[in-house]
Design a protein around this motif. Sequence first.
Motif, PDB file in Angstrom:
ATOM      1  N   ASP A  67       0.838  -1.206   0.000  1.00  0.00           N
ATOM      2  CA  ASP A  67       0.000   0.000   0.000  1.00  0.00           C
ATOM      3  C   ASP A  67       0.867   1.249   0.000  1.00  0.00           C
ATOM      4  O   ASP A  67       1.869   1.305   0.712  1.00  0.00           O
ATOM      5  N   PHE A  72      -2.649   7.627   1.839  1.00  0.00           N
ATOM      6  CA  PHE A  72      -3.695   7.357   2.834  1.00  0.00           C
ATOM      7  C   PHE A  72      -4.413   8.641   3.254  1.00  0.00           C
ATOM      8  O   PHE A  72      -3.808   9.710   3.341  1.00  0.00           O
ATOM      9  N   ASP A  75      -8.016   9.313   8.165  1.00  0.00           N
ATOM     10  CA  ASP A  75      -8.611   8.192   8.892  1.00  0.00           C
ATOM     11  C   ASP A  75      -7.852   6.898   8.627  1.00  0.00           C
ATOM     12  O   ASP A  75      -7.622   6.100   9.536  1.00  0.00           O
ATOM     13  N   GLN A  76      -7.457   6.700   7.368  1.00  0.00           N
ATOM     14  CA  GLN A  76      -6.684   5.496   7.047  1.00  0.00           C
ATOM     15  C   GLN A  76      -5.360   5.488   7.785  1.00  0.00           C
ATOM     16  O   GLN A  76      -4.916   4.452   8.280  1.00  0.00           O
ATOM     17  N   ASP A  79      -5.967   4.510  11.368  1.00  0.00           N
ATOM     18  CA  ASP A  79      -6.142   3.070  11.504  1.00  0.00           C
ATOM     19  C   ASP A  79      -4.823   2.326  11.283  1.00  0.00           C
ATOM     20  O   ASP A  79      -4.553   1.325  11.934  1.00  0.00           O
TER      21      ASP A  79
ATOM     22  N   ARG B 330      -8.930   8.562  15.550  1.00  0.00           N
ATOM     23  CA  ARG B 330      -9.192   9.363  14.364  1.00  0.00           C
ATOM     24  C   ARG B 330      -9.521  10.774  14.815  1.00  0.00           C
ATOM     25  O   ARG B 330      -9.858  11.012  15.973  1.00  0.00           O
TER      26      ARG B 330
END
Lengths: 224, 413
Positions: A67, A72, A75-76, A79, B330
């Motif tokens: 990846d 990204f 939010d990605q 995570d 987040r």
Amino acid sequence: MIQIEDLTKTYVMGEETVTALDGVSLSIARGESIAIIGPSGSGKSTLMNILGGLDRPSRGRYRFEGDEVAHFSDDQLADFRNRRIGFVFQSFQLLPRLSALQNVELPMVYSGAAPRARRERAAELLERVGLGSRMGHRPNQLSGGQQQRVAIARSLANQPDLLLADEPTGALDSATGIEVLALFQKLNLEGLTVVIVTHDRGVADAARRRIAFRDGRVTEDVRT
Amino acid sequence: MSGASPTEIVRFASGAIIAHPLRSGLTSLGVVIGVAAVVMMTSIGLGAQKRVTDSISGLGSNLIIVSPLQPRTPGGVMGGAGSGQSLTDADTEAIQRQVEGAAAVAPSVTGGAQVTADGANWNTSIIGVTPEYLEARDLTIASGRMFEDRDARQGRKVAVLGPTVVTQLWGDADPIGKRIRIRGAPFEVIGVLGSKGQSSFGRDQDDLILSPLETVRSRIIGRRIKADSVQTIYVKAASEGELASVQEDIDSVVRAEHKIQPGEEDDFQTQNLASILEASKAAIGAFTVLLAAIAAVSLVVGGVGIMNIMLVAVTERTREIGLRMALGARRKDVLAQFALEAVVLSLFGGLIGLAIGLLGAAGIAAIGDWPFALPTWAIPVALGFSSLVGLVFGAYPAWRAARLDPIEALRRE
Ligand SMILES: Nc1ncnc2c1ncn2[C@@H]1O[C@H](COP(=O)(O)OP(=O)(O)OP(=O)(O)O)[C@@H](O)[C@H]1O
Ligand SMILES: [Mg+2]
């Protein structure tokens, strides 16, 4: 696991630009144990932050398991930090109001783990770093070495693929530092990929791969 | 992919609040005061409205009140009701003759006087009326009888007493047939009114004496008014449905009687209960809204206090925010945590303020002998508003927190 190509990070401060990383390329394989060394200001922390998804490069590519991390979303990235990366900081970075157990639970709260499962896993991890009897203690009731072990337990909470430690022994006395490093070694032997920034030549020699930085460039990359 | 559950965010938010109890309490205080003030003002306003409604309804149903009005003077100043002497017996007769649907037409004049009997004395109002007054005002006779037209025509000095007057003069004794003196003139007691109790304004509605119109005009009020003048004409409409048409008819009959040209100002006014009720309710309602609006300003001040402390909290806890982000929070998790913290602070203040406001309103109602109105809708509205205040004023600090750069934040001391 990781491919970095021509990674560059520049900071613009008014008139002048500081180049913290200057076209770094390297790859890291699963299960490696890497020590990063170099003088102050050579870009070690900058690299760690980018590897950990805390910062974005100005230029270049960062592929993690195929990846492109640079692409990204916020939010990605959150995570990614939560699931793939374990961070250990020089200054421990524990939340003072929370107990050791609650501190270790924190990453699992953000991954949405059920409270019970979370608590059990946190207890098991504290057990593993030798703090089974200190779970209810707050950070200010723990020694520096104990605090750093809580932080290590926390970094392992979501079974990361990569453990990043930026001068993890910098705030510890040498005996405690050796204990903590032994813990990293053990984790690496269990298969975890570990990258440690250090000023300690001894630590560097113990790692199986050593990367040296100067002025934002890799000057040495050796397997010992 | 699942993130932090809402319960966890609530836990983080309340954890931070509990960690600084004094500070949190003081921060909420603004909202406490704001909500308490709004609730109290609204409750008192509603109580006032209820009291006015009760007292006006107590005047009698389907009642239209005709009273004199001084026409606008050239200076533009208007005289109040009752200040003129424009109404006369001729008006009463005209209404009786011409207005259909008027069940009772009762002219009256009122004077005050000292009453003496058997050594006791009492100050009360003497109302000069015709027998129809009873029907118009929904009064009853408890004992004895009401005087008749015949008594009035003969100029007999007879009196029907309110229960309070009886009690004041004789205690429990039966007053029928007894003599009293009003302004020195002897009157015979022929009846006692049924009790109407206190009006909701606290006025004793039983403290009065009824006597024939002619007798009161000549004996009690005397030369202060013209011989055929009346102060108020009470007209009872036969039904509620006819109230409006009866009122209109009275207007036109009295205008004709007074020879008022179209376009000229009336020298009298007619009011019906419904319109009086509506007007007073509207006035009190507007006043309540005004008071509540002023009180709401303190709610805004409370919100600013919350915003202030939340901005401080974000600065203080920058490192915590950075760490949470590094561990996988987040931006929306951080946003929710801080926004919720503000909402919880504000809602907590709202709950306390609601309790204080209701207690305060109940206390004032008890002390002031005032009906306590608990507006049920005020509870969700107060709590909803305080949450909203928290959300509005917490939004900016929370946004600042969520926008932080994790590395910068972690490095902050
Ligand atoms: N936010 C920033 N703004 C401007 N310049 C920065 C910023 N962060 C780092 N730098 C610069 O980038 C360069 C690399 O910094 P970095 O923190 O990566 O060094 P380091 O190798 O970790 O040093 P140390 O061993 O002292 O921790 C330094 O010259 C530093 O001044
Ligand atoms: Mg560094």
